[in-house]
Design a protein around this motif. Structure first.
Motif, PDB file in Angstrom:
ATOM      1  N   GLY A  80     -19.009  27.580  42.185  1.00 49.65           N
ATOM      2  CA  GLY A  80     -19.900  26.835  43.080  1.00 49.65           C
ATOM      3  C   GLY A  80     -21.101  26.184  42.413  1.00 49.65           C
ATOM      4  N   PHE A  81     -21.165  26.195  41.083  1.00 54.74           N
ATOM      5  CA  PHE A  81     -22.289  25.530  40.415  1.00 54.74           C
ATOM      6  C   PHE A  81     -22.317  24.059  40.813  1.00 54.74           C
ATOM      7  CE2 PHE A  81     -22.129  29.168  37.581  1.00 54.74           C
ATOM      8  CZ  PHE A  81     -23.481  29.403  37.385  1.00 54.74           C
ATOM      9  N   LYS A  82     -23.492  23.569  41.157  1.00 55.16           N
ATOM     10  CA  LYS A  82     -23.619  22.185  41.577  1.00 55.16           C
ATOM     11  C   LYS A  82     -25.010  21.664  41.280  1.00 55.16           C
ATOM     12  CE  LYS A  82     -21.509  19.603  45.219  1.00 55.16           C
ATOM     13  NZ  LYS A  82     -21.107  19.516  46.568  1.00 55.16           N
ATOM     14  N   PRO A  83     -25.185  20.617  40.513  1.00 53.01           N
ATOM     15  CA  PRO A  83     -24.102  19.902  39.840  1.00 53.01           C
ATOM     16  C   PRO A  83     -23.722  20.589  38.539  1.00 53.01           C
ATOM     17  CG  PRO A  83     -26.195  18.872  39.335  1.00 53.01           C
ATOM     18  CD  PRO A  83     -26.496  20.019  40.256  1.00 53.01           C
ATOM     19  N   ILE A  84     -22.507  20.287  38.074  1.00 49.43           N
ATOM     20  CA  ILE A  84     -22.152  20.675  36.709  1.00 49.43           C
ATOM     21  C   ILE A  84     -22.259  19.398  35.893  1.00 49.43           C
ATOM     22  CG2 ILE A  84     -20.282  21.427  35.194  1.00 49.43           C
ATOM     23  CD1 ILE A  84     -19.207  23.031  37.574  1.00 49.43           C
ATOM     24  N   LYS A  85     -23.083  19.465  34.862  1.00 48.86           N
ATOM     25  CA  LYS A  85     -23.230  18.271  34.026  1.00 48.86           C
ATOM     26  C   LYS A  85     -22.599  18.531  32.671  1.00 48.86           C
ATOM     27  CE  LYS A  85     -27.329  16.621  36.367  1.00 48.86           C
ATOM     28  NZ  LYS A  85     -28.774  16.369  36.326  1.00 48.86           N
ATOM     29  N   ILE A  86     -21.887  17.551  32.187  1.00 43.99           N
ATOM     30  CA  ILE A  86     -21.291  17.672  30.856  1.00 43.99           C
ATOM     31  C   ILE A  86     -22.139  16.835  29.894  1.00 43.99           C
ATOM     32  CG2 ILE A  86     -19.199  17.276  29.467  1.00 43.99           C
ATOM     33  CD1 ILE A  86     -18.817  19.311  31.758  1.00 43.99           C
ATOM     34  N   ASN A  87     -22.624  17.463  28.845  1.00 45.28           N
ATOM     35  CA  ASN A  87     -23.428  16.754  27.839  1.00 45.28           C
ATOM     36  C   ASN A  87     -22.539  16.370  26.669  1.00 45.28           C
ATOM     37  OD1 ASN A  87     -25.694  17.336  29.319  1.00 45.28           O
ATOM     38  ND2 ASN A  87     -26.594  18.740  27.830  1.00 45.28           N
ATOM     39  N   THR A  88     -22.496  15.097  26.369  1.00 42.34           N
ATOM     40  CA  THR A  88     -21.640  14.646  25.270  1.00 42.34           C
ATOM     41  C   THR A  88     -22.433  13.805  24.276  1.00 42.34           C
ATOM     42  OG1 THR A  88     -19.721  14.662  26.718  1.00 42.34           O
ATOM     43  CG2 THR A  88     -19.549  13.305  24.738  1.00 42.34           C
ATOM     44  N   VAL A  89     -22.290  14.152  23.020  1.00 40.66           N
ATOM     45  CA  VAL A  89     -22.947  13.385  21.956  1.00 40.66           C
ATOM     46  C   VAL A  89     -21.835  12.668  21.181  1.00 40.66           C
ATOM     47  CG1 VAL A  89     -24.356  13.543  19.847  1.00 40.66           C
ATOM     48  CG2 VAL A  89     -24.779  15.126  21.755  1.00 40.66           C
ATOM     49  N   LEU A  90     -21.872  11.338  21.195  1.00 42.93           N
ATOM     50  CA  LEU A  90     -20.861  10.590  20.438  1.00 42.93           C
ATOM     51  C   LEU A  90     -21.461  10.123  19.113  1.00 42.93           C
ATOM     52  CD1 LEU A  90     -19.098   8.402  23.187  1.00 42.93           C
ATOM     53  CD2 LEU A  90     -18.366  10.584  22.225  1.00 42.93           C
ATOM     54  N   MET A  91     -20.675  10.300  18.058  1.00 43.76           N
ATOM     55  CA  MET A  91     -21.139   9.890  16.722  1.00 43.76           C
ATOM     56  C   MET A  91     -20.112   8.936  16.117  1.00 43.76           C
ATOM     57  SD  MET A  91     -22.282  13.651  15.506  1.00 43.76           S
ATOM     58  CE  MET A  91     -20.950  14.323  16.460  1.00 43.76           C
ATOM     59  N   ARG A  92     -20.641   7.880  15.556  1.00 44.86           N
ATOM     60  CA  ARG A  92     -19.762   6.862  14.994  1.00 44.86           C
ATOM     61  C   ARG A  92     -18.845   7.461  13.916  1.00 44.86           C
ATOM     62  NH1 ARG A  92     -21.064   1.914  16.164  1.00 44.86           N
ATOM     63  NH2 ARG A  92     -23.310   2.297  16.267  1.00 44.86           N
ATOM     64  N   GLY A  93     -17.556   7.178  14.085  1.00 40.69           N
ATOM     65  CA  GLY A  93     -16.605   7.629  13.060  1.00 40.69           C
ATOM     66  C   GLY A  93     -16.097   9.040  13.305  1.00 40.69           C
ATOM     67  N   ASP A  94     -16.768   9.818  14.170  1.00 39.27           N
ATOM     68  CA  ASP A  94     -16.314  11.186  14.432  1.00 39.27           C
ATOM     69  C   ASP A  94     -15.575  11.292  15.765  1.00 39.27           C
ATOM     70  OD1 ASP A  94     -17.099  12.452  12.157  1.00 39.27           O
ATOM     71  OD2 ASP A  94     -19.062  13.051  12.912  1.00 39.27           O
ATOM     72  N   ASN A  95     -16.265  10.925  16.846  1.00 37.51           N
ATOM     73  CA  ASN A  95     -15.671  11.093  18.176  1.00 37.51           C
ATOM     74  C   ASN A  95     -15.932   9.890  19.084  1.00 37.51           C
ATOM     75  OD1 ASN A  95     -18.383  11.525  18.398  1.00 37.51           O
ATOM     76  ND2 ASN A  95     -18.247  13.349  19.680  1.00 37.51           N
ATOM     77  N   ASP A  96     -16.464   8.793  18.532  1.00 35.35           N
ATOM     78  CA  ASP A  96     -16.796   7.647  19.385  1.00 35.35           C
ATOM     79  C   ASP A  96     -15.553   6.992  19.990  1.00 35.35           C
ATOM     80  OD1 ASP A  96     -16.301   6.900  16.720  1.00 35.35           O
ATOM     81  OD2 ASP A  96     -17.303   4.978  16.974  1.00 35.35           O
TER      82      ASP A  96
END
Ligand code: SAM
Ligand code: SF4
Length: 349
Positions: free
Chosen positions: A161-177
């Motif tokens: 029931g957690f609300k809101p659930i926020k997803i934190n994403t860090v994108l790095m060029r060449g790794d996960n962008d």
């Protein structure tokens, strides 16, 4: 004291008239992952038990601050869920009068185990950090983490029931962008609030940083109805939605500490696991609170001590993509690890 109904109440206000209402607490410097942008590969020199702020010390500190207008707390780390007694601590925090909002940032690895108890203890908002949806890339970026554990943690947090659930994403060029649009799909399918946080290359590889604007432009090519939400909320995140898709509940936020800093509205203080008060994420100046908490100082004395320190809070930070490594090092020269870099696990993000 009811701060809201007492106009003459003493508040924590800095030299630029900014009122402090938000405290971020780093509960521990320990972590069960070793994210590439946050911790050195060999780990860090850990604080001893006696160097860390005890739960009692933290609760005393929050109690004092709550009397002077602080009403919002975020628990972070290191990884907060690796500290023993966390559920009991949240329960006590939740019982402090004046604290209206308690949130936690976690890597989600242990969330399946703790979600229900944390919820029952009074935690209602949670941010889960997730930088890849690909098993191999996730394992590489976290140096050995298991993606399925985090996905399971997200599912359980939703069910609890957690609300809101926020997803934190860090994108790095060449790794996960390259995963940008996969993350958007993931948010849409799971009706999540996904937030892209600009990578803060503190003393690290600046060329990997990607601005929020670059991400927004890329998403707009694929989703023509990707639009900024109008809101009165003075949140640090700029939120977008899919205006033409009524059933699409996903919200995509962008936090841009580098390209568009939010210093003018800064209402926050941080404490590190060792009991150091930090006025800004980007400056290394720290002020000890352990000693005064363990002295016979009254709440009023502690307030005056804090108010004095608060006048040193700077108007803004000047760290952004254009600055070079030297600038970053100058801001953080007290927290440089043995490999010459500065890592967020020391600071709490
Ligand atoms: N262990 C918890 C977690 O990972 O969510 C809480 C602590 S972690 C230091 C808090 C946040 O800081 C995470 O969302 C993480 O992605 C972010 N972070 C760490 N280093 C960062 C960096 N160099 N740039 C941007 N965000 C960073
Ligand atoms: Fe641990 Fe969080 Fe840092 Fe990753 S970002 S190493 S999970 S503290």
């Amino acid at each position: 004291m009811d701060i809201n109904n007492n106009e003459s109440a003493q508040l924590l206000v800095d030299g630029f008239g900014r009122r402090i209402t938000y405290l971020r607490i780093s509960l521990t410097d320990r972590c069960n992952l070793r994210c590439v942008y946050c911790m050195p590969e060999d780990g860090v020199q850990l604080l001893s038990h006696s160097e860390m702020l005890s739960y009692e010390e933290i609760l005393k500190f929050v109690n004092v601050l709550a009397g002077y207008g602080v009403n919002k707390i975020r628990i972070t780390g290191g990884e907060p869920l690796v500290r023993k007694g966390i559920v009991n601590f949240i329960e006590k925090l939740n019982n402090i009068g004046g604290i209206k909002d308690i949130a936690m940032t976690t890597n989600g690895i242990l969330l399946d185990k703790y979600a229900q108890d944390l919820y029952n203890a009074g935690l209602k908002r949670i941010n889960i950090s997730l930088d890849s949806l690909d098993n191999e890339i996730f394992s590489k970026l976290t140096r050995g983490g298991n993606l399925d554990s985090v996905l399971k943690g997200i599912d359980i947090a939703k069910a609890v029931g957690f609300k809101p659930i926020k997803i934190n994403t860090v994108l790095m060029r060449g790794d996960n962008d390259k995963e940008l649009l996969n993350f958007i799909d993931f948010a849409i399918k799971n009706e999540l609030n996904l937030r892209f946080i600009e990578y803060m290359p503190i003393g690290q590889n600046i060329s990997q940083a990607i601005t929020s604007k670059e991400l927004i432009d890329k998403i707009k090519i694929e989703y023509k109805d990707f639009e900024l939400k109008k809101t009165d909320d003075c949140s640090v995140s700029k939120e977008y939605y899919f205006s033409a898709q009524k059933n699409n509940k996903a919200v995509i936020g962008f936090i841009s500490p580098l390209s568009e800093h939010f210093c003018n509205d800064c209402n926050r203080l941080r404490i590190t696991a060792s009991g150091k008060l930090r006025l800004c994420l980007f400056y290394d100046e720290e002020y000890d609170i352990k000693e005064i908490l363990n002295s016979s100082a009254s709440d009023e004395d502690i307030y005056k001590y804090l108010l004095d320190i608060l006048q040193k809070k700077r108007q803004t930070h000047s760290f952004n993509n254009k600055n070079n490594k030297n600038e970053a090092d100058n801001l953080h020269n007290g927290n440089i690890a043995t490999d010459g870099n500065i890592y967020m696990n020391k600071i709490g993000g």
